[in-house]
Enzyme design. Structure first.
Site, PDB file in Angstrom:
ATOM      1  N   THR B 217       0.825  -1.197   0.000  1.00 56.39           N
ATOM      2  CA  THR B 217       0.000   0.000   0.000  1.00 56.39           C
ATOM      3  C   THR B 217       0.867   1.257   0.000  1.00 56.39           C
ATOM      4  O   THR B 217       1.922   1.264   0.616  1.00 56.39           O
ATOM      5  CB  THR B 217      -0.844  -0.031   1.290  1.00 56.39           C
ATOM      6  OG1 THR B 217      -1.633  -1.207   1.258  1.00 56.39           O
ATOM      7  CG2 THR B 217      -1.727   1.185   1.441  1.00 56.39           C
ATOM      8  N   VAL B 246     -12.226  -6.426   0.541  1.00 57.70           N
ATOM      9  CA  VAL B 246     -11.847  -5.034   0.762  1.00 57.70           C
ATOM     10  C   VAL B 246     -11.059  -4.952   2.059  1.00 57.70           C
ATOM     11  O   VAL B 246     -11.483  -5.483   3.083  1.00 57.70           O
ATOM     12  CB  VAL B 246     -13.097  -4.126   0.840  1.00 57.70           C
ATOM     13  CG1 VAL B 246     -12.698  -2.688   1.130  1.00 57.70           C
ATOM     14  CG2 VAL B 246     -13.903  -4.215  -0.456  1.00 57.70           C
ATOM     15  N   GLY B 271      -4.603  -5.582   6.494  1.00 56.39           N
ATOM     16  CA  GLY B 271      -5.728  -4.678   6.633  1.00 56.39           C
ATOM     17  C   GLY B 271      -6.810  -5.109   7.591  1.00 56.39           C
ATOM     18  O   GLY B 271      -7.421  -4.281   8.272  1.00 56.39           O
TER      19      GLY B 271
END
Lengths: 354, 354
Positions: B217, B246, B271
């Site tokens: 990221t 997601v 995440g």
């Protein structure tokens, strides 16, 4: 003032002997700049069915009764799960599923339609014991999005699946799925036609739109016998929303949060503001880092910060000690709770809390 | 110990006379149970390009130099935006766009591929001045997802668009879009083939997977001359992730947060843990409600709570007073910052911070 929510529906359908209806108001109103809220002790389960401008003059006695019965049935289902030895997650899922099936609420069957006449379903669930979470956004097939969210939490290494990915996961998990037409009720189809006729697109002034065109999210918070909290939220989002718009309901920290150390929260309202204020996590953080009590945390976040930014809505939040708060900035919020001893209360209008 | 990050790349490509390279280490390491972190004063811009097990023995000198040049160029672009009178949002967008274009980072072109050989791009941006936010999840067409996220913030009443909805919004906004094949680099295609050959699916043990299969990221935090903060994050998620998964990057409060009163935060790492801990909002909340300083907030959230739950990763977080913290639990994090007087620092390995 007597609890008007309890004067209009019969007790005949209550299946659980342990459930007693609350004849006297057990809640304490707490005043604030942006509204007030109920603070109720000794609660083990609470739900909401959406917040908005729910006005008595727009409700027929029949509709009023249908909503109160549906809220009661959801509370019964959640409480039955706890009574049967289920944990807080079981209670949350059990309470939300009948609301998803009910055409009265904006979730599951009867969810609002996007501009293309389809449902896009969002849901999330969080476990206060382990801090686990699961969510889906923009799903089109699961009959019970809350059940799919729980599967994401338990059966995948992920927290959130969006759009087609959510539907594929539902299929892979063998979750009950339905055809697109099953979700569409005549009420929602008519609503979409009316909105398209007057060009009430998602960019129109939301503040002036009636409640059933924007809000109606359902949610639940529960506290089980082991002291564990859980929270869940399920919604169809905003009517005639832009394709692919995701609100706060599937966002852990915005629409849903649970931590045994503090509280379980499920929100409803104008989702964008709940995301921008991280309302659900904010309540937790005010308690954990700011040593605030739940009533103060809820008042400052929901009744002060939210309207100050231009947002509206409410939540149910249940503390680890059984204190429930139900703040909302709107004229009404479909809501209800069950106390430890099985007493059920359901309410709709704001003035019932006084 | 000298700043090794500065010994290996030439100054020749630096276009801005105002940019001076930091020859001496200006940061202070802060020890903790889970690792340590840089604390740097007087910073106006900071970026990360992903955290993970970045080992010297796996980096050729050429790759090392390419990463340091790419980080420097991103910092230059962001700093140039500030120098030109742009605000913090302009700087964040300007710094992230070249990283999205670079095949080195897991965002935009060169993003990791899902199990079907396609990119699914997530991004978010938040404005500390107004608390506005925009995000996209699972987009497939925008060349610069961060720019699309900013358009969602500024040009729609919504905060988050997912999947096809994000791509439709990109088209409606006239954002630059690219064909699916443009995003796919030979490195990522090879990576997917290798992973599929050894069946390294998304449910495989993430902890044992090399960094470029999971993290990478990019993100930026900035403080402008008016004292406003902004944060942005952009990613392709995890390689061979499940379709529609997601992560935290497009989730306001998890991967991104900004508030002028406290800090701007952009996260990178596994995440799901950042969502479950609401890491970005947690830093803000610790400062606002708990009166913690940014270093304490970052240490407790990122270096203690995150690994305690089994997660890994890091963040860059910039306080309203210009204090930057860059904690990470991993062996390295691609990172860099520019101080108020234009001094640029870029680093990769963990031991460069000492």
């Amino acid at each position: 003032m007597s609890d008007q929510s309890l004067t209009r529906f019969s007790l005949g359908h209550l299946p659980l002997a342990s459930l007693l209806l609350c004849a006297a108001c057990t809640s304490t109103p707490v005043g604030s700049a942006g509204g007030d809220m109920e603070v109720v002790p000794d609660v083990v389960l609470a739900i909401h069915g959406g917040a908005g401008t729910i006005l008595r003059e727009n409700m027929t006695p029949e509709m009023d009764q249908r909503y109160r019965q549906a809220l009661t049935q959801a509370l019964e289902a959640g409480y039955a799960a706890l009574e049967a030895g289920g944990d807080a997650l079981d209670a949350v899922e059990a309470a939300i599923r009948p609301m998803e099936d009910s055409p009265l609420f904006n979730s599951g069957r009867g969810a609002v339609l996007n501009d293309e006449g389809e449902v896009e379903l969002d849901a999330s669930i969080m476990d206060g014991a382990e801090g686990l979470a699961g969510a889906v956004a923009g799903a089109r097939t699961p009959r019970h999005p809350i059940t799919l969210a729980r599967r994401v939490m338990n059966e995948s290494p992920h927290v959130l699946f969006a759009a087609e990915g959510a539907d594929r996961f539902a299929e892979a998990q063998g979750i009950e799925t339905m055809e697109a037409a099953w979700f569409v009720t005549p009420r929602r189809a008519d609503q979409l036609k009316r909105m398209q006729a007057r060009d009430a697109s998602s960019t129109a002034d939301l503040a002036r739109r009636p409640v059933d065109e924007k809000f109606g999210t359902v949610g639940c918070v529960a506290l089980d016998g082991d002291g564990h909290l859980a929270a869940g939220t399920s919604t169809g989002g905003m009517a005639r929303k832009a394709f692919g718009r995701v609100g706060d309901s599937p966002i852990i920290g915005a629409g849903t949060w649970a931590a045994d150390a503090t509280c379980a929260v499920s929100c409803t309202g104008h989702g964008e503001f709940f995301i921008r204020l991280a309302i659900a996590h904010q309540l937790h953080a005010r308690m954990l880092f700011g040593d605030q009590g739940l009533p103060q945390a809820a008042r400052e976040a929901v009744l002060e910060e939210l309207p100050a930014l231009g947002g509206s809505g409410g939540c149910v939040a249940l503390g680890a000690d059984g204190t429930l708060v139900a703040p909302f900035t709107t004229a009404g919020m479909y809501r209800g709770w069950v106390t430890r001893n099985g007493v059920v209360t359901v309410r709709i209008h704001g003035d019932e809390r006084r």
